[in-house]
Scaffold this motif. Structure first.
Motif, mmCIF file in Angstrom:
data_model
loop_
_atom_site.group_PDB
_atom_site.id
_atom_site.type_symbol
_atom_site.label_atom_id
_atom_site.label_comp_id
_atom_site.label_asym_id
_atom_site.label_seq_id
_atom_site.Cartn_x
_atom_site.Cartn_y
_atom_site.Cartn_z
ATOM 1 N N ASP A 38 16.017 -26.514 -16.454
ATOM 2 C CA ASP A 38 16.852 -27.555 -17.060
ATOM 3 C C ASP A 38 17.923 -26.958 -17.971
ATOM 4 O O ASP A 38 17.680 -25.984 -18.686
ATOM 5 N N LYS A 124 26.891 -28.231 -13.398
ATOM 6 C CA LYS A 124 26.120 -28.632 -12.216
ATOM 7 C C LYS A 124 26.241 -27.571 -11.128
ATOM 8 O O LYS A 124 25.238 -27.176 -10.507
ATOM 9 N N TYR A 127 24.278 -24.512 -12.085
ATOM 10 C CA TYR A 127 22.851 -24.829 -11.976
ATOM 11 C C TYR A 127 22.385 -24.775 -10.519
ATOM 12 O O TYR A 127 21.319 -24.227 -10.208
ATOM 13 N N ASP A 128 23.199 -25.333 -9.637
ATOM 14 C CA ASP A 128 22.815 -25.432 -8.227
ATOM 15 C C ASP A 128 22.949 -24.113 -7.467
ATOM 16 O O ASP A 128 22.182 -23.850 -6.531
ATOM 17 N N ARG A 154 18.954 -32.831 -14.513
ATOM 18 C CA ARG A 154 19.132 -31.389 -14.703
ATOM 19 C C ARG A 154 19.219 -30.994 -16.178
ATOM 20 O O ARG A 154 19.407 -29.823 -16.480
ATOM 21 N N GLN A 155 19.125 -31.941 -17.112
ATOM 22 C CA GLN A 155 19.393 -31.633 -18.511
ATOM 23 C C GLN A 155 18.346 -32.213 -19.450
ATOM 24 O O GLN A 155 17.665 -33.184 -19.133
#
Length: 388
Positions: A38, A124, A127-128, A154-155
């Motif tokens: 996260d 994003k 992250y991905d 995601r956070q």
């Protein structure tokens, strides 16, 4: 760029141990989220200690978890030298500098992340697509809202509050033995006066708090929102501090300042966005919440005292109680013209009386109101023992 990166990351060239005061509550929250992917957002009032917490955690990663220092990258995104670069551009420059492939795990710390307009979409993508653990900070609640839902799922958001009383004593290097517990009352009075802004607690320079207020009002509200009537914003803040702990009539304030009610509503939202104030609604059904005025509290009582002076200790004490229970989502309780201070989301009824008692009507309402738990906070001992 290389020189800037090295200045921002001294651990790349030398042993690094964070020398400041640690805030264990927030370090523990970062530790609890260390193993998941996260994105961790650190938010809160400007100068409340967000950067120090990030750097303290970096020291912990290096010295306790043995993370390779060059795999930790800290940068403040509001630096002028980075103005034309995206987060992705900056990260690529860092990876090139240390020859770190995108498949290699790194720990990214971004201060003032909302300085970059498209930060949520960029985060994003990182992250991905990359093996990366992201920590980011912001002093603006509104800018941190993910309007396009890029980061949904995601956070996690951690709000940093001003120092609580135990942290205040630690920052003051005060240790009170149990046999000397009576000394705590005097220290608590000092805490009520000083508030919990870390740097002020350490240095005691009263001009620091005044400059902080001026900076937030100008940079984060007046300049950012291009407000022409600067004096109205400053006077509005003074009125809010005078009304801390009271029901707030925006119509009355708008009339006093000779501004429109819509402007008053916008200004109030701007103050909330910067964490200078918090507001709570009346306890009850939705229509009651909407039609009744809100109550207002200062984000830090030291800032309030700069504006109003150290007086009305009852209001200051109530403000401290609010800050302590804020995460319990309190509302104020009002019935038949009688007000009780707080009803939390889990139905704990709280009345705050600094060195005083409930009057007859308040006592009757307190006794007859249905609640899962009832607390009267009547002094520093009750404050310290309060559990919600």
């Amino acid at each position: 760029m290389e020189e800037l990166f090295y200045k921002s990351n001294p651990w790349w060239e030398e042993n690094y141990i964070f020398e400041g005061k640690k805030r264990e509550l927030y370090l523990q929250k970062l530790e609890d989220n260390f193993a998941n992917k996260d994105i961790i957002f650190i938010t809160g009032l400007r100068r409340v200690g967000k950067t120090s917490i990030l750097k303290s955690f970096i020291s912990q990663l290096i010295n306790e978890k043995n993370i390779t220092p060059k795999h930790i990258f800290y940068i403040s995104l509001d630096l002028i030298a980075l103005e034309k670069l995206s987060i992705t551009d900056i990260l690529q420059e860092y990876r090139k500098l240390h020859k770190i492939a995108s498949s290699q795990k790194i720990y990214l710390f971004l201060d003032e992340v909302t300085s970059k307009e498209n930060y949520s979409q960029e985060l994003k993508n990182l992250y991905d697509l990359e093996d990366i653990k992201i920590h980011a900070s912001s002093s603006s609640a509104s800018l941190l809202r993910d309007k396009n839902a890029y980061l949904t799922g995601r956070q996690r958001v951690i709000e940093v509050m001003p120092l609580d009383f135990n942290e205040y004593l630690e920052f003051k290097n005060v240790k009170v033995k149990k046999s000397d517990a009576y000394l705590l009352e005097g220290y608590f009075e000092e805490y009520m006066s000083d508030g919990g802004m870390p740097e002020y607690v350490l240095n005691g320079d009263i001009s620091y708090l005044q400059n902080l207020i001026d900076n937030i009002l100008y940079k984060d509200i007046i300049a950012y929102h291009n407000i022409k009537n600067e004096q109205a914003v400053r006077d509005f803040y003074r009125l809010l501090m005078e009304r801390s702990g009271k029901q707030l009539s925006l119509n009355k304030i708008a009339n006093i300042l000779e501004i429109g009610i819509d402007s008053a509503k916008r200004y109030l939202a701007y103050f909330e966005d910067t964490y200078l104030i918090y507001t709570i609604e009346k306890y009850g059904k939705l229509n009651e919440k909407l039609k009744n005025p809100k109550k207002v509290y200062s984000g830090d009582v030291g800032l309030k005292n700069i504006v109003t002076g150290f007086r009305d200790k009852g209001a200051i004490f109530e403000n401290l109680v609010f800050l302590k229970i804020k995460n319990a989502h309190p509302s104020y309780f009002y019935e038949g013209g009688i007000e009780l201070d707080f009803m939390t989301q889990n139905k704990t009824l709280i009345e705050v009386k600094y060195k005083s008692t409930l009057n007859e009507k308040q006592q009757k309402l307190f006794d007859t109101t249905e609640a899962n738990k009832k607390i009267v906070v009547d002094g520093y001992r009750a404050f310290l023992e309060m559990g919600v």
